[in-house]
Structure formats: C-alpha cells, structure tokens
Design a protein around this motif. Structure first.
Motif, PDB file in Angstrom:
ATOM      1  N   ASP A   1       0.463   4.160  -2.743  1.00 45.38           N
ATOM      2  CA  ASP A   1      -0.078   5.471  -2.315  1.00 45.38           C
ATOM      3  C   ASP A   1       0.844   6.031  -1.242  1.00 45.38           C
ATOM      4  O   ASP A   1       0.588   5.952  -0.044  1.00 45.38           O
ATOM      5  CB  ASP A   1      -1.502   5.297  -1.763  1.00 45.38           C
ATOM      6  CG  ASP A   1      -2.118   6.623  -1.335  1.00 45.38           C
ATOM      7  OD1 ASP A   1      -1.568   7.687  -1.697  1.00 45.38           O
ATOM      8  OD2 ASP A   1      -3.157   6.600  -0.627  1.00 45.38           O
TER       9      ASP A   1
ATOM     10  N   ASN B   1       0.842  -1.222   0.000  1.00 40.37           N
ATOM     11  CA  ASN B   1       0.000   0.000   0.000  1.00 40.37           C
ATOM     12  C   ASN B   1       0.859   1.247   0.000  1.00 40.37           C
ATOM     13  O   ASN B   1       0.526   2.254  -0.631  1.00 40.37           O
ATOM     14  CB  ASN B   1      -0.935  -0.005   1.211  1.00 40.37           C
ATOM     15  CG  ASN B   1      -2.029  -1.056   1.085  1.00 40.37           C
ATOM     16  OD1 ASN B   1      -2.305  -1.550  -0.018  1.00 40.37           O
ATOM     17  ND2 ASN B   1      -2.650  -1.418   2.213  1.00 40.37           N
TER      18      ASN B   1
ATOM     19  N   ASP C   1      -3.300   9.875  -9.027  1.00 38.76           N
ATOM     20  CA  ASP C   1      -2.630  10.890  -8.198  1.00 38.76           C
ATOM     21  C   ASP C   1      -1.435  11.426  -8.962  1.00 38.76           C
ATOM     22  O   ASP C   1      -0.476  10.703  -9.240  1.00 38.76           O
ATOM     23  CB  ASP C   1      -2.188  10.258  -6.879  1.00 38.76           C
ATOM     24  CG  ASP C   1      -1.834  11.314  -5.839  1.00 38.76           C
ATOM     25  OD1 ASP C   1      -1.543  12.459  -6.240  1.00 38.76           O
ATOM     26  OD2 ASP C   1      -1.862  10.994  -4.625  1.00 38.76           O
TER      27      ASP C   1
ATOM     28  N   ASP D   1       2.219  12.098  -5.737  1.00 36.34           N
ATOM     29  CA  ASP D   1       2.027  11.191  -4.610  1.00 36.34           C
ATOM     30  C   ASP D   1       2.876  11.578  -3.406  1.00 36.34           C
ATOM     31  O   ASP D   1       2.925  10.864  -2.418  1.00 36.34           O
ATOM     32  CB  ASP D   1       2.365   9.755  -5.041  1.00 36.34           C
ATOM     33  CG  ASP D   1       1.643   8.720  -4.162  1.00 36.34           C
ATOM     34  OD1 ASP D   1       0.498   9.012  -3.733  1.00 36.34           O
ATOM     35  OD2 ASP D   1       2.221   7.654  -3.895  1.00 36.34           O
TER      36      ASP D   1
ATOM     37  N   HIS E   1      -4.770  15.589  -5.398  1.00 34.04           N
ATOM     38  CA  HIS E   1      -5.388  14.367  -5.906  1.00 34.04           C
ATOM     39  C   HIS E   1      -6.738  14.758  -6.501  1.00 34.04           C
ATOM     40  O   HIS E   1      -7.248  15.866  -6.262  1.00 34.04           O
ATOM     41  CB  HIS E   1      -5.557  13.322  -4.797  1.00 34.04           C
ATOM     42  CG  HIS E   1      -6.378  13.809  -3.638  1.00 34.04           C
ATOM     43  ND1 HIS E   1      -7.751  13.963  -3.674  1.00 34.04           N
ATOM     44  CD2 HIS E   1      -5.982  14.197  -2.389  1.00 34.04           C
ATOM     45  CE1 HIS E   1      -8.185  14.408  -2.525  1.00 34.04           C
ATOM     46  NE2 HIS E   1      -7.140  14.580  -1.720  1.00 34.04           N
TER      47      HIS E   1
ATOM     48  N   ASP F   1      -3.169   9.633   0.602  1.00 31.16           N
ATOM     49  CA  ASP F   1      -4.385  10.417   0.363  1.00 31.16           C
ATOM     50  C   ASP F   1      -5.501   9.579  -0.252  1.00 31.16           C
ATOM     51  O   ASP F   1      -6.542  10.102  -0.651  1.00 31.16           O
ATOM     52  CB  ASP F   1      -4.079  11.627  -0.520  1.00 31.16           C
ATOM     53  CG  ASP F   1      -3.498  11.244  -1.876  1.00 31.16           C
ATOM     54  OD1 ASP F   1      -3.425  10.033  -2.192  1.00 31.16           O
ATOM     55  OD2 ASP F   1      -3.098  12.186  -2.617  1.00 31.16           O
TER      56      ASP F   1
ATOM     57  N   GLY G   1      -2.102   5.146 -11.523  1.00 30.43           N
ATOM     58  CA  GLY G   1      -3.165   5.730 -10.685  1.00 30.43           C
ATOM     59  C   GLY G   1      -3.438   7.181 -11.081  1.00 30.43           C
ATOM     60  O   GLY G   1      -2.712   7.786 -11.871  1.00 30.43           O
TER      61      GLY G   1
ATOM     62  N   TYR H   1      -5.307   7.775  -3.051  1.00 28.21           N
ATOM     63  CA  TYR H   1      -5.231   7.691  -4.504  1.00 28.21           C
ATOM     64  C   TYR H   1      -3.880   7.098  -4.894  1.00 28.21           C
ATOM     65  O   TYR H   1      -2.823   7.506  -4.366  1.00 28.21           O
ATOM     66  CB  TYR H   1      -5.415   9.067  -5.136  1.00 28.21           C
ATOM     67  CG  TYR H   1      -6.816   9.610  -4.974  1.00 28.21           C
ATOM     68  CD1 TYR H   1      -7.784   9.410  -5.960  1.00 28.21           C
ATOM     69  CD2 TYR H   1      -7.166  10.316  -3.821  1.00 28.21           C
ATOM     70  CE1 TYR H   1      -9.066   9.904  -5.795  1.00 28.21           C
ATOM     71  CE2 TYR H   1      -8.447  10.809  -3.654  1.00 28.21           C
ATOM     72  CZ  TYR H   1      -9.399  10.591  -4.648  1.00 28.21           C
ATOM     73  OH  TYR H   1     -10.676  11.095  -4.489  1.00 28.21           O
ATOM     74  N   VAL H   2      -3.933   6.101  -5.888  1.00 29.86           N
ATOM     75  CA  VAL H   2      -2.715   5.411  -6.337  1.00 29.86           C
ATOM     76  C   VAL H   2      -1.879   6.365  -7.169  1.00 29.86           C
ATOM     77  O   VAL H   2      -2.403   7.138  -7.980  1.00 29.86           O
ATOM     78  CB  VAL H   2      -3.074   4.149  -7.135  1.00 29.86           C
ATOM     79  CG1 VAL H   2      -1.815   3.463  -7.693  1.00 29.86           C
ATOM     80  CG2 VAL H   2      -3.862   3.185  -6.256  1.00 29.86           C
ATOM     81  N   THR H   3      -0.577   6.243  -6.979  1.00 27.33           N
ATOM     82  CA  THR H   3       0.327   7.115  -7.707  1.00 27.33           C
ATOM     83  C   THR H   3       0.282   6.838  -9.203  1.00 27.33           C
ATOM     84  O   THR H   3      -0.047   5.732  -9.652  1.00 27.33           O
ATOM     85  CB  THR H   3       1.769   6.933  -7.193  1.00 27.33           C
ATOM     86  OG1 THR H   3       2.634   7.734  -7.990  1.00 27.33           O
ATOM     87  CG2 THR H   3       2.224   5.476  -7.300  1.00 27.33           C
TER      88      THR H   3
END
Length: 722
Positions: free
Chosen positions: A32, A28, A47, A50, A56, A36, A45, A38-40
């Motif tokens: 992220d 995880n 974001d 990150d 985000h 926040d 993702g 949201y996936v980088t």
C-alpha cells in the motif's frame, strides 16, 4: 521456536537469492504505497492508483474525469431528470423532460423543480391547497389537497358544513323558520348563542352579546344595534363621540356651533375657542401684538401685549451665583443628531474660566446637557454665535468668545470637542488685554459658500495717524472660512486687519459683516469713537469698508455714519431685510440716546444716522435700549424680517415687526410685543435664534445673565406663537 507463517515462507521463497530480509513495515509499504489502507492492484488489491491516497474504493466521485472509487467508471454514470420551464417561472413541466448525467450542466431552459400548473403562464405556479366545493358556494369541506388554479369544484376556504347545499356555508343568512344550520355556526335560527336575549335569526352577530337590536350604538366601528349602520352612520350614537368645531383658517382653533362625531373630520378641531376663524394669526395659541387692533390671543383684550417671558417661554436656570449664564447665547446642532440645542455661555463660571452649556429645550437647568470648560481666567462664553457652515461641510458651527484670554474658539459640527481649550479651531491675538473677541459678526465676503468671521478687539494698542503709539485704539480682524487649525491672528496673517487711530477710540467694540453696498457679498463695518482733531470730542461713528483684505486704518473707511456729539455706538445688528425690498439693512444702537436706528440698504454715502434712519426705536431713560439688538427671520409670514430690541436694565425685550410702513419714531412702550422679567435679570442682554422645538420655524432665545443674583439662565419662545 515458533514455525514461520505461510506468508513468511512465501516471502522466503520469493526472496531466494535476495540480499536482505523484508520486515513488516517495508512489506506494508510495498503492498500500500499511498497509505490509503487499500492494497495496490499489483498485488491483486482493489486500489487502482496506489500513488494517490484519494483514489480507492469508497471515495465519493467528483466531476473531474477520474475513476476515484476504482469501479471502472469516471464521474459515475448517474443521471438526473430536468424539466422544461417554458414560461421561466422556476417550475418545470412534468410532461417534458430530459435525462442528463450528474456532471453535465443544467440544460438551458430546464429546471429540476417540477409541478408547474401552466408552463405557458408565468403567473401560474405550483398547485395550492384547495378543498372540495361540490355545491359551488365558494366554501369547501373535507381534507385539503394540492390542486392547480381553475380546477372545478374546488374552494380556497373551508368550513362548509354541508357541501351538497349551496345555501349552506359560513355566514349564510338564517331565518327564524330555518331548521338547518345554514351559516355553519353550530346552531339553527332559534338558538341564542351569546345569551343576549336575541335568537340568532333576530340579530346580526350571535357571537357578541353587546351586539343586538336592543343595544346602544357606540363609537367602536361595529353595528351595535343591528340596523345596518355603524358609528356616525347611525342617527343616534350614545357614547364615544367627540365634540368638534369648524376650523376655517386652519390654525388649530375652531368656532361656531359644536358638532359631535366618532372621528373629527378634516378641517375641524376639538377646540372651539377661536375668536376670529377667518384669520390664522388670531387664536388662543398666539401672542397679543401691539401693532394690530385685533384680539390676537382671544383673551378679550387688544392691548395686553406686555407679557412675562417665563409665562410665554421655557426657561433653564443657571447653576451658581456669579456664573452669568446667558451672557452669550445662540442655537446650534453640534452633535448632528437633528436637534438644535441652546448654546449658553457662562463666562463667570469655572472660577472665571467660563463654560459653554449645550442643553435641550426641556431642561430646567443649563447643566443638564453637555459642558465645555474654558481655560483659566479666559471668561469663555461672553459671546456665543452660530456660524453658518464655517468649514464647508454643510453644517452650522459655533464661535465662543473668550475676550479675557484674547481668544475665539470655533467648535465644528461633529467635532466632539470635550473642552473649549480643545476646540477644533482657536484663534488668538498676540497682545494681552486687547479684548480680542469682545465683538463678533458672521457673514460671507468671498462667495465660496463658507461663513467668515469678523472679530473685534476694542482695547488693542495701535499706531496712530501720526505714527505714534496710541492706547486702546482698537481693531478688528477678518477670519475667512475653512480655517483648519488654531492660529495667532494679527496684522501679519489676518485676511483683513482694521485698526483704530485714536487713544481710547474703542474701534471694534461693535462689528458687523453686511452687504451694505448691495453687491451680493458682505463687507466689514465697525464702531469707532471719533475723538476729533484735538482729541477733545466723543462722537460715535460707524465706519464702512469695501475692502476685505489687507490692512486699513479708520481713516481708510469708504463711508462714515455719524451719531453726533456725545453719542457712542454700542450695538450693531445686521443680516436681515426689515422692509422686504431684497436689500440688507443696518441697525445702529446707542445707550447714550436710549435708541436704535434702522438704516435701509444700500448705503451709498457718508451720512448722519439720526437724520437718515427710516425708523428710530426709542427706549425709556435708563432701560438700556441701544446695547443689544438682533434681526431675526420673518415670524409673521409677510416677507419682512423682524427686530428684537434689548433693554437689559428694564429688564425687557421688545419685538418690532418689519414692514415698509414702519417709519418715524417708535417708543418701546408701543412695541409689537413687550417681554419682561424681574429687575436685575438682565433680560435683553443677549439674543439667539434656532429651531429648538423642531417644528421647522425659527425660535427666539433669550439670555438672562443676572437671573437669580447672577446665576443666570436662558429662555426660549416658540416662533410659531409670535
């Protein structure tokens, strides 16, 4: 065993050759990093940063140059419309506008509010409610709409019941032949809406049954009988009128023929009892004066100038027998509420410790206000004297003498002392039994705008002229204004010390600060008993000193005012101009002669009082005239101050009006006003001055320490009446 998930298999392949296995938390963190939710973008993702949890999708954009919501745009490409405000009234012109981004500043000369009816005129703003006025009669109909001023066929008032007929509108005249409701009241001319027996076309208000051609005119501001005239405009007014009289001298009392009106006109009064409407000093509100031949109080007599104090003034009784309330008395506003109160000293109360009562003008007893107790056995309140601004703050202060304790307490305005022992400033004399505080006088010796205090100590032991100790020689001490702390006042630290030289000389039994030499500053004076070179005679003296510092003996006086053999000074009155020449005068009293003598200032030599006085006020034997007196501000408006004479044994108080013509001998039986009380009341023992009525005029205060068998009390008389 459960087979691994596809994600786990993928990670296994990805980490082939890795030394460690990634658990869920570590995974995880890589997906992220800023937590926040949201996936980088590294792992496909949304974001876009990150490393910043505030960046985000879904974040509200701010004007900071960042793409906070990861949509590829910085500061969002949002635009606002701004309108030209040419006249600066805060409203813009809808026809002249600009489009600017949200984060850009508002362009100069533009506003966001639109709707100006005339952008060249700052007095013309947004549209207001108007009604259609098709017939142009000033009244509209229908639903209101927003319109700019000046638009045609629009009215600011609605209620037109026929907007096609300019003769029909609210308030339009109707006649008995009308078949149309012209005034829009819901009826035609022949309807009697108020049921007063008159149809609408025959009266002026068909909504009020008290208004019609048959009604009586009354004082209510309406045209009750519909003749076009209201109230005093009408020839006949049945009720509500007031009776009034002309008041030529403007003293509140009128004379002449009575007239009636709904409102009393200026220059008139409802009182018609003035016996001389050409003299403002003559009316039932005045007091009869013995120095005029006029009927001053309009009671039909011209010599009834002897009055009971309790009938003329307002009185407050003492509390307990032996209190002697009123032995000391003056007027002052210590709490700075704008109202002057009676400051009443009661030296016998509190088991001899004394009290000061501060009471309003309507009190029936002296303890209805604030009370300040004196110390044990001090006799506080034996003398009470207003000190005009002792500490230079612009407010009057109060001195309260406690001669049994050889002390004088100073209460400063706004100080809020809870007792005399906690007074703002207390001065004492080190010698017990000196009667320090038995005499007080206030004046100004330095010209600094702060009052100074001269304090007598008539039983002070001193050193005589031969260097030998003398008993009860007496003395006086000058306390200059602006003292800020309590102190012991003696020969070493007083600004000025005056000492008697004769045994039982009683120097300082009466003291004064008066400008006797007319130099613009006050100088000290003090009474003394001249015992003669052999100490065998008893001659009264008043000694005048020009110095206001150092230590002086009686023999150092600049001038001596002699009263003669066997005549001892018992009172001094200073601080006024009795003949209107602009110079301060001096009043000397002696009960040995039942007299007071007026010496006109300035004094320029030693003299004999009885032969040099311009006026002698002579009392009856045993009246006590000469024990007390006070010069008070001009009461009758002639520019001369007045003299109040006490006769506590009569008991009585006598008013002598000032004036250059007041010369010779005047018996108290012919005084301009004679006030009396019951025997033993000791009226005249103490006087005070203060505007307790709040009308701007000085009122007269009287102490009656013997009232009620020694309870005492105080009375005041409105100065406007005298």
């Amino acid at each position: 065993m459960t087979p691994p998930s596809p994600r786990a298999l993928w990670l296994v392949v990805l980490c082939a050759g890795c030394a460690t296995w990634l658990d869920q938390d570590a995974l995880n963190e890589r997906l992220d990093a800023d937590g926040d939710g949201y996936v980088t973008a590294t792992f496909d993702g949304p974001d876009c940063d990150d490393g910043d949890p505030n960046v985000h999708p879904g974040v509200e954009e701010a004007c900071d140059g960042l793409d906070a919501d990861c949509d590829g745009l910085s500061d969002e490409d949002t635009w606002l419309t701004f309108y030209l405000d040419a006249d600066g009234d805060g409203l813009g012109d809808s026809t002249s506008h600009l489009e600017e981004r949200v984060c850009n500043p508002v362009p100069e000369g533009y506003v966001m509010d639109v709707g100006d009816c005339d952008d060249d005129d700052p007095s013309v703003g947004a549209p207001v409610e108007r009604w259609d006025d098709l017939d142009g009669d000033g009244y509209g109909a229908g639903e209101p709409t927003l319109r700019c001023p000046g638009e045609p066929n629009a009215a600011a008032i609605d209620g037109d019941c026929d907007d096609t007929d300019e003769l029909v509108y609210p308030g339009a005249p109707e006649t008995c032949t009308d078949s149309v409701d012209k005034n829009c009241d819901g009826s035609v001319g022949r309807v009697d809406l108020d049921g007063d027996g008159f149809i609408a076309c025959e009266e002026c208000d068909d909504g009020d049954r008290a208004v019609n051609p048959g009604a009586d005119e009354v004082c209510d501001g309406a045209d009750n009988d519909c003749d076009g005239l209201a109230d005093d405009e009408d020839d006949v007014v049945v009720s509500g009128q007031l009776t009034y009289y002309g008041d030529l001298d403007r003293d509140g009392h009128g004379a002449g023929a009575a007239k009636r009106a709904c409102e009393v006109p200026a220059g008139s009064t409802e009182l018609g009892d003035d016996c001389d409407d050409g003299d403002p000093e003559v009316s039932p509100s005045h007091v009869e004066r013995c120095d005029t031949t006029a009927d001053d109080d309009c009671d039909g007599g011209t010599t009834d100038c002897a009055l009971r104090l309790d009938a003329l003034g307002t009185c407050a009784d003492g509390v307990s027998v032996g209190d002697d309330a009123g032995q000391g008395l003056d007027g002052v506003d210590l709490d700075l509420d704008g109202a002057v109160e009676l400051a009443v000293g009661a030296p016998g109360s509190n088991a001899g410790g004394g009290r000061l009562y501060l009471v309003g003008p309507d009190a029936a007893r002296v303890d209805e206000g604030d009370e300040l107790e004196g110390g044990s056995g001090s006799g506080a309140g034996a003398l009470v004297l207003t000190v005009p601004d002792f500490n230079g703050d612009g407010h009057d202060d109060l001195a309260v003498a406690a001669p049994d304790d050889d002390a004088v307490h100073l209460l400063l305005a706004g100080g809020g002392a809870a007792s005399l022992s906690a007074a703002d400033v207390t001065v004492r004399h080190g010698e017990e039994g000196a009667a320090f505080g038995a005499a007080l006088s206030v004046g100004e010796v330095q010209g600094d705008g702060r009052a100074d205090l001269l304090i007598g100590a008539p039983t002070l032991d001193a050193v005589g002229a031969l260097g030998l100790p003398v008993t009860d020689a007496g003395g006086a001490y000058l306390l200059t204004g602006a003292a800020t702390s309590s102190t012991s006042l003696n020969e070493a630290n007083a600004t000025l010390t005056l000492l008697g030289e004769d045994s039982s000389g009683g120097f300082g039994a009466a003291v004064g600060l008066v400008d006797w030499d007319n130099d613009g500053l006050d100088e000290p004076i003090a009474s003394n008993i001249d015992r003669g070179s052999l100490g065998l005679s008893t001659n009264g003296e008043v000694l005048l000193f020009s110095s206001v510092s150092g230590e002086l003996l009686a023999q150092d006086a600049d001038y001596t005012l002699s009263l003669g053999s066997g005549v001892v000074t018992t009172a001094l009155a200073v601080g006024g101009d009795l003949n209107g020449d602009g110079k301060e005068d001096l009043v000397v009293g002696s009960t040995d002669s039942d007299s007071l003598w007026v010496l006109l200032g300035p004094v320029t030599k030693s003299l004999t009082v009885s032969s040099s006085a311009s006026l002698r006020v002579k009392g009856g034997t045993g009246e006590g005239v000469g024990a007390s007196a006070r010069i008070v501000p001009d009461l009758d408006g002639d520019g001369d101050d007045e003299l109040w004479v006490g006769a506590a044994d009569a008991p009585g108080a006598y008013l002598i009006y000032g004036g250059a013509s007041r010369t010779g001998t005047l018996n108290t039986s012919a005084a301009d006003l004679r006030l009396s009380a019951d025997g033993g009341d000791e009226l005249g023992a103490a006087f005070g001055v203060g505007d307790v009525s709040g009308d701007g005029a000085a009122d007269l205060l009287f102490g009656l320490p013997g009232l009620g068998g020694g309870r005492g009390g105080a009375c005041w008389v409105d100065g406007e009446r005298l």
